[in-house]
Design an enzyme around this catalytic site. Structure first.
Site, PDB file in Angstrom:
ATOM      1  N   SER A   1     -92.348 -67.403 -11.757  1.00 60.43           N
ATOM      2  CA  SER A   1     -91.279 -68.223 -12.321  1.00 60.43           C
ATOM      3  C   SER A   1     -91.398 -68.437 -13.825  1.00 60.43           C
ATOM      4  O   SER A   1     -90.513 -69.015 -14.432  1.00 60.43           O
ATOM      5  CB  SER A   1     -91.196 -69.561 -11.597  1.00 60.43           C
ATOM      6  OG  SER A   1     -92.312 -70.320 -11.907  1.00 60.43           O
TER       7      SER A   1
ATOM      8  N   LYS B   1     -89.593 -79.309 -10.096  1.00 66.52           N
ATOM      9  CA  LYS B   1     -89.584 -78.883 -11.494  1.00 66.52           C
ATOM     10  C   LYS B   1     -88.595 -79.708 -12.300  1.00 66.52           C
ATOM     11  O   LYS B   1     -88.881 -80.131 -13.416  1.00 66.52           O
ATOM     12  CB  LYS B   1     -89.218 -77.400 -11.574  1.00 66.52           C
ATOM     13  CG  LYS B   1     -90.338 -76.490 -11.084  1.00 66.52           C
ATOM     14  CD  LYS B   1     -89.874 -75.054 -11.064  1.00 66.52           C
ATOM     15  CE  LYS B   1     -90.989 -74.131 -10.643  1.00 66.52           C
ATOM     16  NZ  LYS B   1     -90.542 -72.749 -10.527  1.00 66.52           N
TER      17      LYS B   1
END
Ligand code: ADP
EC number: 3.4.21.53
Length: 852
Positions: A743, A786
């Site tokens: 990511s 996140k």
């Protein structure tokens, strides 16, 4: 060697001097040999000798002080016992020594010492068991009455013992078979006598004298035994009598000793234990095993180590809740209220738990998936488990599995091992005392593996509803039904849960909290709890919401609320001291409120100091209640803030970008830094990185190299070949946590694009997304965590992959409102969003491209 037959001992005998007791003819003694003289004798005579004669030694009681360790031979006792060394055992621990087993043959007297070193040897004269004595029946006739009297006492004594014990029966037979003159020596060594008394018997060379001296000893033992038996209850266990005859040293003066009482008590305990076993509701199989064990226990002397082991085992078996359970009281409406009262937010989790409980209510069958709460620490996983137990009215027990790497931790050790004990499941059942508790298997993701077997495999058996009705702990060695136990598991991540275990569980994700949720949790739950724990009331302390927000943003950076709880605890402690002292730091009404606090940061410490001094002056004043905790008080108590909004500072140079990472502890913001220098086109990566991360870095560089012209990216010498004469260093700071996963791809591209273009990345942008070589942005996991992390860190714009848009629905509305989301499906979009005014694409290149 028959006791009555004549013996001829050698005229020279090596002498063994013993401190431990007196050996009499006809008896056997084990003695430890560690003095240099005796060790020499054993080595050079007993271990080297080859004939039977060489195993005959003279045993002399050493009457000198055993501690005096002089080299000279002590003055020797005149009379000793010739003995046959039957066994020699050597050992080096704790120091080199031998243990000798010697059997007394006959008396001798020392005529002359022949040599002293290395061990004494003497010329000796045999005093009994000679040919002429054994043939003399006359002596028996002369001593007729005396020996008859002795015999009667001996018989009386032996018959007071339990004849069913083989050793006693044998002794009784020996009394009839042995020649009478051998009896005084043998009985003296059997009954309780002091060494001094034995020495007197040894010295009594004349048989008549020996009989006369031993009869009072026998009588004393008989009287002692009688007294002992009188104090005992008639139902007393026979085996104990045999044991009792020997330990009673103080038989002369104290008839009933504490030792006896203890034994008595122990005996009663065993009877009680048996009763408990019979009345307990254990399974048939367990009952059978227990009864067998108790039978063994009764026969065992208490001094045996196995006695305690068996007893512990039986006590555990009795204590286990074989058939004891609490009654479930489940009412879904009440459960909902209780869960809501105990926990703020976590709607998804509460909903799923209620569904689970509802099914339980409708179908009274516990077979079903095991719930596993997965989320960062401090988000209330354990606490929800406890609430479930409360709603069901069940006992709650937490089993911490973190670091368990031995399957016997779960399944127990076999009883043959020293220090064996049951596993955690059985121990837990013993602790709660019922067979239907809620067991919280905490941190299943942190199970280890070792040579001692895989604990996860043992857990499988525990959790499998098809198997766990007959769970067999190695220690118990009988099956225990675990099917009524409600298991709930918790974990920080599913990645490290063994797949077979994961298969049996239903995962419920418990994400971190938003700041607003944390404030609510603090005010509804944490603060009231802390006040209560510290004996404070709301009238004494007031923590405004702005202060809580300050604690959350400046003193903690976590997904859960554990640190927040600790900080609140620290505040309560500090206030408790003030309240107890009857003084507090007066909060000035004109002091700026917390939100504005930042401006006057520099003055605060001084301000606080002067105040603390002035405080001491008004000691006599009653404290002004409630004590208000504002930012200044916060600084006094918790010290300077631990986290500042550092984001803008760090983005003041090209070559830095903010990524969003997911860790088992929740979401994190992650800075990616890049620098370039003259070199050979090398790429250096630092920071704790996994393989996938390294691949992402290579991908990013390849993509940028292939698009360098398009974006006008050049190296230091102005070439579009970015790696020409250039080395690149990429660093992923922030701690020692290993970072891996794809990511970070978009972040690395942005960071390098900034480096090669010399432009700054916007300071309020964070991003996440996987990249492909062709410049596409692929979806990633952990979006909610996140986003919360970015929100915590005060960022405003978040670039996420287009295909992750659906994940935003899970995020609280107020968080979403604070943030701007950019959905990117290719790297162009990412770069355009990451740089102020977009990331210009050279128009000429585009025109050229379009022509093609
Ligand atoms: P975990 O097991 O997830 O590590 P805990 O259950 O130990 O976390 O929670 C830590 C503390 O936070 C507990 O005191 C718990 O009561 C409190 N807590 C966590 N989440 C909530 C919530 N949603 N509502 C109320 N209290 C909470």
């Amino acid at each position: 060697m028959a006791a009555g037959s004549a013996i001829q001992i050698p005229s020279r005998l090596p002498l063994l001097l013993t401190h431990e007791g007196v050996l009499l003819p006809g008896s056997t003694m084990r003695t430890s040999v560690d003095s240099p003289r005796n060790m020499q004798l054993v080595r050079s005579r007993l271990l080297k000798g080859t004939s039977l004669r060489s195993t005959i030694i003279g045993v002399i009681p050493n009457t000198s002080d055993p501690t005096s360790d002089c080299d000279d031979l002590p003055s020797l006792h005149r009379i000793g016992t010739a003995a046959l060394a039957v066994q020699v055992v050597g050992s080096n621990w704790p120091k080199p020594h031998y243990t000798l087993l010697v059997t007394g043959l006959c008396r001798f007297q020392i005529l002359q010492l022949l040599k002293e070193k290395p061990y004494p040897v003497a010329e000796v004269e045999q005093l009994d068991r000679l040919e002429q004595f054994t043939n003399q029946h006359k002596s028996e006739e002369e001593l007729g009455e005396l020996s008859e009297q002795f015999y009667k006492y001996a018989v009386q004594l032996v018959e007071m013992l339990d004849m069913s014990v083989p050793a006693v029966a044998k002794l009784r037979r020996l009394l009839d078979n042995l020649p009478r003159e051998a009896l005084p020596d043998i009985l003296t060594s059997i009954i309780r006598t002091s060494n001094q008394e034995k020495l007197q018997i040894l010295d009594a060379v004349r048989l008549e004298e020996r009989f006369k001296m031993t009869i009072p000893l026998l009588v004393r033992q008989i009287e002692g035994l009688k007294l002992l038996q009188k104090t005992r209850k008639p139902k007393q266990d026979d085996d104990k009598r045999v044991v009792a005859i020997r330990p009673n040293r103080r038989i002369n003066h104290i008839p009933s000793t504490t030792e006896d009482e203890e034994e008595e008590e122990d005996h009663d305990d065993v009877v009680m234990l048996e009763k408990k076993i019979r009345t307990s509701s254990m399974s048939e199989q367990a009952l059978k095993v227990c009864l067998k064990e108790i039978k063994r226990l009764k026969k065992m002397p208490q001094s045996m180590p196995e006695y305690a082991l068996t007893r512990n085992y039986l006590e555990l078996m009795v204590e286990l809740p074989w058939n004891k359970s609490t009654k479930d009281r489940l009412e879904i409406r009440a459960a909902r209220i209780l869960l809501d009262n105990d926990h703020y937010a976590m709607e998804k989790l509460k909903k799923r738990v209620l569904e689970y409980l509802a099914v339980r209510q409708l179908k009274n069958n516990l077979k079903g998936p095991i719930l596993c709460f997965v989320g960062p620490p401090g988000v209330g996983k354990t606490s929800v488990g406890r609430s479930i137990a409360k709603t069901l009215g069940r006992e709650f027990h937490r089993i911490a599995l973190g670091g368990v790497c031995d399957q016997s931790d779960i399944r127990g050790h076999r009883r043959t091992y020293v220090g064996s004990m049951p596993g955690r499941i059985i121990n837990g059942l013993k602790t709660v005392g019922v067979n239907n508790p809620v067991f919280l298997l905490d941190e299943v993701d942190k199970l280890g593996k070792s040579l001692q077997g895989d604990p996860a495999a043992a857990l499988l058996e525990v959790l499998d509803p098809e198997q766990n009705h007959s769970f067999t702990d190695h220690y118990l060695n009988v099956a225990f039904d675990l099917s009524q136990v409600l298991f709930i598991a918790t974990a920080n991540t599913t990645a490290t849960i063994p797949p077979a275990l994961l298969d049996r569980m239903e995962i419920i994700q418990v994400p971190g909290y938003t700041q607003e949720e944390k404030i609510e949790i603090a005010h509804r739950h944490l603060i009231p709890k802390q006040l209560e724990q510290h004996g404070l009331t709301p009238q004494q302390i007031q923590i405004p919401q702005v202060t809580t927000l300050d604690i959350i943003t400046r003193y903690t950076r976590e997904a859960g609320v554990r640190s927040l709880d600790r900080k609140l605890g620290a505040i309560c402690r500090a206030v408790a001291v003030k309240v107890a002292e009857g003084q507090h730091k007066e909060t000035k009404p004109d002091r700026p409120e917390v939100g504005e606090g930042e401006d006057c940061k520099e003055h605060v410490t001084e301000d606080a100091k002067t105040e603390s001094i002035s405080d001491t002056a008004d000691l006599a004043l009653p404290p002004e209640m409630p004590i208000l905790i504002d930012f200044h008080a916060l600084k006094d108590i918790l010290g300077p803030p631990m986290y500042e909004m550092e984001v803008s500072e760090r983005l003041s140079q090209p070559g830095v970008a903010i990524g969003l990472a997911w860790t088992p502890l929740g979401g994190e913001i992650m800075f990616v830094e890049a620098s370039r220098m003259d070199g050979e086109g090398q790429l250096t990566l630092t920071g704790q990185l996994g393989d996938v991360m390294k691949e992402s870095a290579h991908l990013a560089i390849s993509w940028l190299r292939s698009n360098a012209k398009r974006y006008q990216l050049t190296n230091a010498s102005g070439s579009f070949d970015l790696l020409d004469n250039t080395d690149i260093h990429l660093h992923f700071p922030a701690g020692a946590v290993t970072k891996d996963g794809p990511s970070a791809g978009v972040t690395i591209v942005t960071c390098l694009a900034s480096l090669f273009s010399g432009r700054l990345v916007c300071s309020d942008v964070a991003m996440t997304g996987e990249i492909t070589l062709r410049g596409l942005v692929l979806p990633v996991g952990g979006i909610k965590d996140k986003v919360l992390a970015a929100h915590r860190a005060g960022l405003k714009r978040i670039i996420i992959p287009q295909r992750n848009e659906k994940d935003l629905e899970e995020i609280a509305v107020n968080v979403r409102q604070d943030l701007t989301f950019v959905m990117a499906s290719c790297l162009d979009e990412v770069l355009n969003a990451a740089f102020d005014g977009g990331f210009a694409v050279k128009p000429r290149v585009e025109r050229l491209n379009s022509k093609l």
